[in-house]
Scaffold this active site. Structure first.
Site, PDB file in Angstrom:
ATOM      1  N   PRO A  59     122.179 122.690   2.508  1.00 53.44           N
ATOM      2  CA  PRO A  59     123.343 122.749   3.406  1.00 53.44           C
ATOM      3  C   PRO A  59     123.949 124.143   3.555  1.00 53.44           C
ATOM      4  CG  PRO A  59     123.999 121.861   1.293  1.00 53.44           C
ATOM      5  CD  PRO A  59     122.503 122.063   1.230  1.00 53.44           C
ATOM      6  N   CYS A  60     123.222 125.024   4.191  1.00 54.49           N
ATOM      7  CA  CYS A  60     123.651 126.414   4.337  1.00 54.49           C
ATOM      8  C   CYS A  60     124.932 126.532   5.154  1.00 54.49           C
ATOM      9  CB  CYS A  60     122.530 127.261   4.930  1.00 54.49           C
ATOM     10  SG  CYS A  60     121.845 126.625   6.463  1.00 54.49           S
TER      11      CYS A  60
END
Length: 175
Positions: free
Chosen positions: A134-135
């Protein structure tokens, strides 16, 4: 390498999933399809992508995440490739809970390299399986929404979807 490719409609655009061997090898937005292909070819050489619906149930899990089950992608198998440093960054990014954010500097410090925030940013930007890693939960030092290669509007939507709190959540409410 032969991979199955599925498309998932979402409120922020069509999402492409490249799947093979029981793992996700690539996940990106359709308007960034060349980047997805380039990432796969950089890791595997020639890649053949074959249309397939919901291989291994991953598309269903993505739809569940988009529908509000924020833990739906937590344990999906994935293969991002990457250098040792990139894998360390991505593992740390995976530890950020939905609705939470951390800065590039905080991640660098947690890796024992407090001066490596730019390197963390570069590694985060090369994430080949967005949402699974989940950048979008990584923000600037002051909570600003910076550095999302799929677009800041998508990052804003994802953080709002997850109910972001803290400085990033407050910033979302002001926008």
């Amino acid at each position: 390498m032969d991979l199955s490719l599925d498309e998932v409609e979402s409120p922020i655009g069509v999402i492409l999933l490249a799947v093979g061997g029981g793992a996700i090898h690539g996940l990106d937005f359709a308007d960034h399809a060349p980047r997805l292909r380039g990432s796969l070819e950089a890791r595997y050489g020639a890649v053949a992508l074959h249309s397939a619906a919901d291989t291994c149930g991953f598309s269903g899990r993505l739809r569940a995440y988009l529908g509000g089950d924020l833990g739906a992608l937590t344990d999906v198998p994935f293969e991002p490739g990457g250098t040792v440093f990139q894998r360390r960054v991505w593992a740390e990014v995976r530890r950020i809970a939905p609705g939470s954010t951390r800065s590039y500097g905080e991640i660098a410090a947690s890796l024992g390299q407090p001066s490596a925030s730019r390197a963390v940013g570069l590694a985060n930007g090369r994430n080949p399986v967005c949402l699974v890693i989940p950048c979008h939960r990584v923000v600037g030092a002051g909570g600003e929404l910076t550095g999302y290669s799929a677009g800041i509007e998508r990052k804003r939507w994802l953080l709002a979807h997850e109910g972001a709190s803290g400085e990033a959540g407050e910033r979302l409410l002001r926008l």
